[in-house]
Structure formats: structure tokens, C-alpha cells
Design a protein around this motif. Sequence first.
Motif, PDB file in Angstrom:
ATOM      1  N   GLN A 184      -0.845   0.004  -8.971  1.00  0.00           N
ATOM      2  CA  GLN A 184      -1.211  -0.790  -7.787  1.00  0.00           C
ATOM      3  C   GLN A 184      -0.661  -2.218  -7.817  1.00  0.00           C
ATOM      4  OE1 GLN A 184      -5.401   0.060  -6.279  1.00  0.00           O
ATOM      5  NE2 GLN A 184      -5.732   0.425  -8.475  1.00  0.00           N
ATOM      6  N   GLY A 185       0.338  -2.503  -8.660  1.00  0.00           N
ATOM      7  CA  GLY A 185       0.772  -3.871  -8.876  1.00  0.00           C
ATOM      8  C   GLY A 185       1.629  -4.474  -7.777  1.00  0.00           C
ATOM      9  N   PHE A 186       2.255  -3.656  -6.919  1.00  0.00           N
ATOM     10  CA  PHE A 186       3.186  -4.184  -5.916  1.00  0.00           C
ATOM     11  C   PHE A 186       2.540  -4.247  -4.540  1.00  0.00           C
ATOM     12  CE2 PHE A 186       6.010  -2.866  -9.280  1.00  0.00           C
ATOM     13  CZ  PHE A 186       7.007  -3.827  -9.256  1.00  0.00           C
ATOM     14  N   ASP A 187       3.188  -5.007  -3.655  1.00  0.00           N
ATOM     15  CA  ASP A 187       2.787  -5.026  -2.254  1.00  0.00           C
ATOM     16  C   ASP A 187       4.008  -4.783  -1.381  1.00  0.00           C
ATOM     17  OD1 ASP A 187       4.207  -7.453  -2.147  1.00  0.00           O
ATOM     18  OD2 ASP A 187       2.378  -8.668  -2.335  1.00  0.00           O
ATOM     19  N   ALA A 188       3.817  -4.848  -0.076  1.00  0.00           N
ATOM     20  CA  ALA A 188       4.900  -4.509   0.850  1.00  0.00           C
ATOM     21  C   ALA A 188       6.090  -5.445   0.720  1.00  0.00           C
ATOM     22  CB  ALA A 188       4.371  -4.532   2.288  1.00  0.00           C
ATOM     23  N   ALA A 189       5.874  -6.677   0.247  1.00  0.00           N
ATOM     24  CA  ALA A 189       6.974  -7.627   0.100  1.00  0.00           C
ATOM     25  C   ALA A 189       7.705  -7.460  -1.223  1.00  0.00           C
ATOM     26  CB  ALA A 189       6.441  -9.054   0.223  1.00  0.00           C
ATOM     27  N   SER A 190       6.988  -7.184  -2.299  1.00  0.00           N
ATOM     28  CA  SER A 190       7.620  -7.146  -3.619  1.00  0.00           C
ATOM     29  C   SER A 190       8.244  -5.801  -3.972  1.00  0.00           C
ATOM     30  CB  SER A 190       6.591  -7.530  -4.696  1.00  0.00           C
ATOM     31  OG  SER A 190       5.495  -6.643  -4.691  1.00  0.00           O
ATOM     32  N   LEU A 191       7.690  -4.709  -3.460  1.00  0.00           N
ATOM     33  CA  LEU A 191       8.204  -3.396  -3.851  1.00  0.00           C
ATOM     34  C   LEU A 191       9.675  -3.187  -3.484  1.00  0.00           C
ATOM     35  CD1 LEU A 191       7.774  -0.639  -5.098  1.00  0.00           C
ATOM     36  CD2 LEU A 191       6.821   0.140  -2.907  1.00  0.00           C
ATOM     37  N   PRO A 192      10.124  -3.574  -2.279  1.00  0.00           N
ATOM     38  CA  PRO A 192      11.544  -3.372  -1.960  1.00  0.00           C
ATOM     39  C   PRO A 192      12.498  -4.087  -2.918  1.00  0.00           C
ATOM     40  CG  PRO A 192      10.306  -3.787   0.049  1.00  0.00           C
ATOM     41  CD  PRO A 192       9.366  -4.065  -1.097  1.00  0.00           C
ATOM     42  N   LEU A 193      12.032  -5.122  -3.605  1.00  0.00           N
ATOM     43  CA  LEU A 193      12.885  -5.835  -4.557  1.00  0.00           C
ATOM     44  C   LEU A 193      13.124  -5.015  -5.828  1.00  0.00           C
ATOM     45  CD1 LEU A 193      11.265  -9.388  -4.273  1.00  0.00           C
ATOM     46  CD2 LEU A 193      13.255  -8.483  -3.041  1.00  0.00           C
ATOM     47  N   LEU A 194      12.208  -4.097  -6.119  1.00  0.00           N
ATOM     48  CA  LEU A 194      12.339  -3.271  -7.321  1.00  0.00           C
ATOM     49  C   LEU A 194      13.134  -2.001  -7.077  1.00  0.00           C
ATOM     50  CD1 LEU A 194      11.382  -2.770 -10.318  1.00  0.00           C
ATOM     51  CD2 LEU A 194       9.527  -1.410  -9.307  1.00  0.00           C
ATOM     52  N   LEU A 195      13.082  -1.471  -5.871  1.00  0.00           N
ATOM     53  CA  LEU A 195      13.638  -0.148  -5.603  1.00  0.00           C
ATOM     54  C   LEU A 195      15.126  -0.009  -5.957  1.00  0.00           C
ATOM     55  CD1 LEU A 195      11.822   0.770  -2.266  1.00  0.00           C
ATOM     56  CD2 LEU A 195      11.287   1.527  -4.590  1.00  0.00           C
ATOM     57  N   GLY A 210       1.492   0.627  -4.846  1.00  0.00           N
ATOM     58  CA  GLY A 210       0.661  -0.344  -4.139  1.00  0.00           C
ATOM     59  C   GLY A 210      -0.826  -0.081  -4.289  1.00  0.00           C
ATOM     60  N   ALA A 211      -1.616  -0.937  -3.651  1.00  0.00           N
ATOM     61  CA  ALA A 211      -3.060  -0.896  -3.816  1.00  0.00           C
ATOM     62  C   ALA A 211      -3.683   0.296  -3.109  1.00  0.00           C
ATOM     63  CB  ALA A 211      -3.674  -2.187  -3.284  1.00  0.00           C
ATOM     64  N   ARG A 212      -4.718   0.820  -3.732  1.00  0.00           N
ATOM     65  CA  ARG A 212      -5.555   1.824  -3.075  1.00  0.00           C
ATOM     66  C   ARG A 212      -6.100   1.219  -1.778  1.00  0.00           C
ATOM     67  NH1 ARG A 212      -8.974   6.289  -3.789  1.00  0.00           N
ATOM     68  NH2 ARG A 212     -11.090   5.972  -2.989  1.00  0.00           N
ATOM     69  N   GLY A 213      -5.993   1.975  -0.684  1.00  0.00           N
ATOM     70  CA  GLY A 213      -6.399   1.483   0.627  1.00  0.00           C
ATOM     71  C   GLY A 213      -5.259   0.885   1.424  1.00  0.00           C
ATOM     72  N   ARG A 214      -4.097   0.680   0.771  1.00  0.00           N
ATOM     73  CA  ARG A 214      -2.919   0.123   1.456  1.00  0.00           C
ATOM     74  C   ARG A 214      -1.794   1.159   1.520  1.00  0.00           C
ATOM     75  NH1 ARG A 214      -3.116  -4.642   4.186  1.00  0.00           N
ATOM     76  NH2 ARG A 214      -0.881  -4.722   3.778  1.00  0.00           N
ATOM     77  N   GLU A 215      -2.164   2.417   1.621  1.00  0.00           N
ATOM     78  CA  GLU A 215      -1.168   3.489   1.603  1.00  0.00           C
ATOM     79  C   GLU A 215      -0.176   3.387   2.763  1.00  0.00           C
ATOM     80  OE1 GLU A 215      -4.438   4.397  -0.929  1.00  0.00           O
ATOM     81  OE2 GLU A 215      -4.499   4.051   1.257  1.00  0.00           O
ATOM     82  N   ALA A 216      -0.609   2.836   3.888  1.00  0.00           N
ATOM     83  CA  ALA A 216       0.275   2.724   5.047  1.00  0.00           C
ATOM     84  C   ALA A 216       1.467   1.810   4.774  1.00  0.00           C
ATOM     85  CB  ALA A 216      -0.506   2.227   6.265  1.00  0.00           C
ATOM     86  N   ASP A 217       1.375   0.948   3.745  1.00  0.00           N
ATOM     87  CA  ASP A 217       2.515   0.097   3.390  1.00  0.00           C
ATOM     88  C   ASP A 217       3.732   0.925   2.978  1.00  0.00           C
ATOM     89  OD1 ASP A 217       0.977  -2.115   3.879  1.00  0.00           O
ATOM     90  OD2 ASP A 217       0.662  -2.641   1.773  1.00  0.00           O
ATOM     91  N   ASP A 230      -1.786   8.063  -7.518  1.00  0.00           N
ATOM     92  CA  ASP A 230      -2.773   8.166  -8.586  1.00  0.00           C
ATOM     93  C   ASP A 230      -4.090   7.597  -8.076  1.00  0.00           C
ATOM     94  OD1 ASP A 230      -4.304   8.253 -10.861  1.00  0.00           O
ATOM     95  OD2 ASP A 230      -3.019   6.980 -12.073  1.00  0.00           O
ATOM     96  N   GLU A 231      -4.266   6.277  -8.136  1.00  0.00           N
ATOM     97  CA  GLU A 231      -5.505   5.681  -7.664  1.00  0.00           C
ATOM     98  C   GLU A 231      -5.778   5.957  -6.186  1.00  0.00           C
ATOM     99  OE1 GLU A 231      -4.175   2.865 -11.054  1.00  0.00           O
ATOM    100  OE2 GLU A 231      -3.250   4.172  -9.561  1.00  0.00           O
ATOM    101  N   SER A 232      -4.742   6.217  -5.410  1.00  0.00           N
ATOM    102  CA  SER A 232      -4.928   6.422  -3.974  1.00  0.00           C
ATOM    103  C   SER A 232      -5.590   7.753  -3.633  1.00  0.00           C
ATOM    104  CB  SER A 232      -3.574   6.349  -3.250  1.00  0.00           C
ATOM    105  OG  SER A 232      -3.182   5.015  -3.065  1.00  0.00           O
ATOM    106  N   ILE A 233      -5.472   8.751  -4.495  1.00  0.00           N
ATOM    107  CA  ILE A 233      -6.037  10.074  -4.204  1.00  0.00           C
ATOM    108  C   ILE A 233      -6.828  10.537  -5.412  1.00  0.00           C
ATOM    109  CG2 ILE A 233      -5.506  12.497  -3.735  1.00  0.00           C
ATOM    110  CD1 ILE A 233      -3.142  11.595  -2.073  1.00  0.00           C
ATOM    111  N   LEU A 234      -8.147  10.519  -5.261  1.00  0.00           N
ATOM    112  CA  LEU A 234      -9.016  10.853  -6.384  1.00  0.00           C
ATOM    113  C   LEU A 234      -9.410  12.327  -6.418  1.00  0.00           C
ATOM    114  CD1 LEU A 234     -11.480   7.803  -6.352  1.00  0.00           C
ATOM    115  CD2 LEU A 234      -9.229   8.007  -7.436  1.00  0.00           C
ATOM    116  N   ASP A 235      -9.622  12.922  -5.240  1.00  0.00           N
ATOM    117  CA  ASP A 235     -10.211  14.257  -5.195  1.00  0.00           C
ATOM    118  C   ASP A 235      -9.638  15.044  -4.021  1.00  0.00           C
ATOM    119  OD1 ASP A 235     -11.513  13.200  -2.936  1.00  0.00           O
ATOM    120  OD2 ASP A 235     -13.306  12.689  -4.071  1.00  0.00           O
ATOM    121  N   LEU A 236     -10.200  16.233  -3.810  1.00  0.00           N
ATOM    122  CA  LEU A 236      -9.687  17.124  -2.777  1.00  0.00           C
ATOM    123  C   LEU A 236      -9.841  16.528  -1.385  1.00  0.00           C
ATOM    124  CD1 LEU A 236      -8.412  19.918  -2.422  1.00  0.00           C
ATOM    125  CD2 LEU A 236     -10.728  20.876  -2.301  1.00  0.00           C
TER     126      LEU A 236
END
Length: 334
Positions: A184-195, A210-217, A230-236
Motif C-alpha cells: 500500500q506504499g504508493f499513490d496515484a502520483a508516485s506509482l507511475p514513476l516506478l512502472l 496502493g492503499a486499501r479503499g483506493r482501488e479506483a486509482d 493483497d490488503e484490498s481483497i480479504l475474503d470472498l
Amino acid sequence: MGNAVPLRLELRSELLQLAAPFRISGRVFRDSPALVVELHHPRGTGRGEAAGVYYNDDAPEAMRATLEALRGRIEAGLDRRALQALLPPGGARNALDCALWDLEAKLAGSPVWRLAGLDGVRPLLTTFTVGADTPEAMAERAAAYDHARAIKLKLTGEPALDGERVRAVRRRLPRVWLGVDANQGFDAASLPLLLPVLAETGVALLEQPGARGREADLDGLERVVPVAADESILDLRELEARHRHFDVINIKLDKCGGLTEGLAMARRARELGKRVMVGNMVGTSLAMAPAFVLGQHCDVVDLDGPLFLTADRRPGAVYRDGHIDCPGEVWGDP
């Protein structure tokens, strides 16, 4: 499994010591608390281990209290189907569910893998995880896994530094399968710099950027690397709600509440066209063995938890030639 004979529930808290501090994005681990559940029956004992999910405040002591409150219901006789309705997903249900599977194998005289509908089990290629550190230290640690064929790197959401970490490991290990986990360490601004670095170095998997709850990013992001939840999807239930944002689903028994739901998640993820991964929250071979059964259905396996501990259970999982094998005597064999 129907129990005509009452069970005796035993709960044991353990503090598993890590051989060295282990750093991920936003956290450093020095030990790993765990809860062990034992179900004693005149014809055998079923065992399960869980660590819970730290980012949900799902701690072993709270898990123990949950099960202690249900002692009468459990000891009166409980099957896995009833457990699914009795407890929500999480560590308490995981430990008890795995103990029920193990006990069922004892009573049926048949290994868990057969009860789960498999024709057999095989050693699984597993990733070996390198905690976040300097690029040079991470390259050294990755190379120290001299038999590894797959390496997973922990990143911290710092694009420049993380890029150097990935490049350093790739230079040292030019042919190894390489995945990265951002926790969950990146956000919408920083992730494109790593790709671009991930594409350049041939990284095969980007886990939980990205952060759990920010999947739309992630929507509209150029997928130069498959993205795993991982953290974004815990169960069925969360798989149904959020699968569209991800290419790969990382199933952990502590998250989903046991092997019963883990197997159901793997089936459903396949139906949804997703690749499937099995992971762990760190633990002994008693925690890895049920996940090893689930891993028979998975494309990516990350079951290296015991290697971070100062001591494992005996008998334990066997790591050889980049693979994990869990012989029946570890868990789940009559």
C-alpha cells in the motif's frame, strides 16, 4: 464432519521470534505473535495456527478471546460448515478451520488434500521474500537464497529508491523470477514513476501498490506488470466487490478465515478470469501446510514464512531447489 463425541479445545498463544528485523512499507517486524488451536478427540487431534491480520487489528490475543467465548459451542461438536456461519473471516476462524480440517483427516483416515478434492500434491515453486533495505543489502540478501528461482522484494513507496532496489537485485540475479510488493506504499502520483523501472527489469508481478479503499486509482493505469490484490481483497465477499481492479488475487488464510474459504476464493477467482496467488502472514510450518494445499490451485506461491523465524516446528516444511514441500506428517495426514 459430524462429531458425536465432544471435543476438548486447547488454545495456546506463542510469540515467534524473527531471526532479523523485517521491514515493509510503514512497519518493521521483530516478532510474530501466533495462536495455536488444538481440538482433541479420542481418535486424534486436529491443529491449526494463525497470526491474524495486523492491519485490521486482528491480533492473536483477541482471536483467543473470541474462541474462548465460544468454547462450549466448539466443544459440543462443530463442523466447518457451521463455523463459516459462526465466525467472520479472520485469524480466529482460520486457526479453528484448519484444526477442523486436520481432525477430519484423522477421523476419516484420509489426507486433507484428498478431502479437498485433489488427486495428489506436488512441491511448489515459492517466492523468497527480501525485506526493504538499501539496494546493496537487498541484492546481497536475495543472492543469499542460493537455491531460489523466484524472489519477492518489499518496497516502501519511494519511487527513486525503490527503482534502485529493483535494479540492484536484477543486476545480481539476471534470470530469477522477480516480483515486488508495495504493501500500500504508493499513490496515484508516485506509482507511475516506478512502472518504467518494473518494465525495464522484467518484474513479473506488482503486489498491492496502493492503499486499501483506493482501488479506483488503478483504473486506467497502463498495466506494464500484472497487479495483485493483497490488503484490498480479504475474503470472498470482497473478491466479488473489487476483483475488476486486479489481475491476480493473493489469498491468505488469515485474511479469509481458513482453508474452506480459501478454496472457495480460488475457484471463484478462476471463474472471474483472474490468476491466483497464495501468501502468508509469517508463521511456522503448521501455518504453511494448509496454505500448501491451497497452493496446488495457484499460479504464484509465497510460502516462505518459516524461513524468517529463529525456530520452526518439527517436522516442518522442506525447502529445496526453490520449492516448498509439506509432507503429511507436518499437518493434515491421518
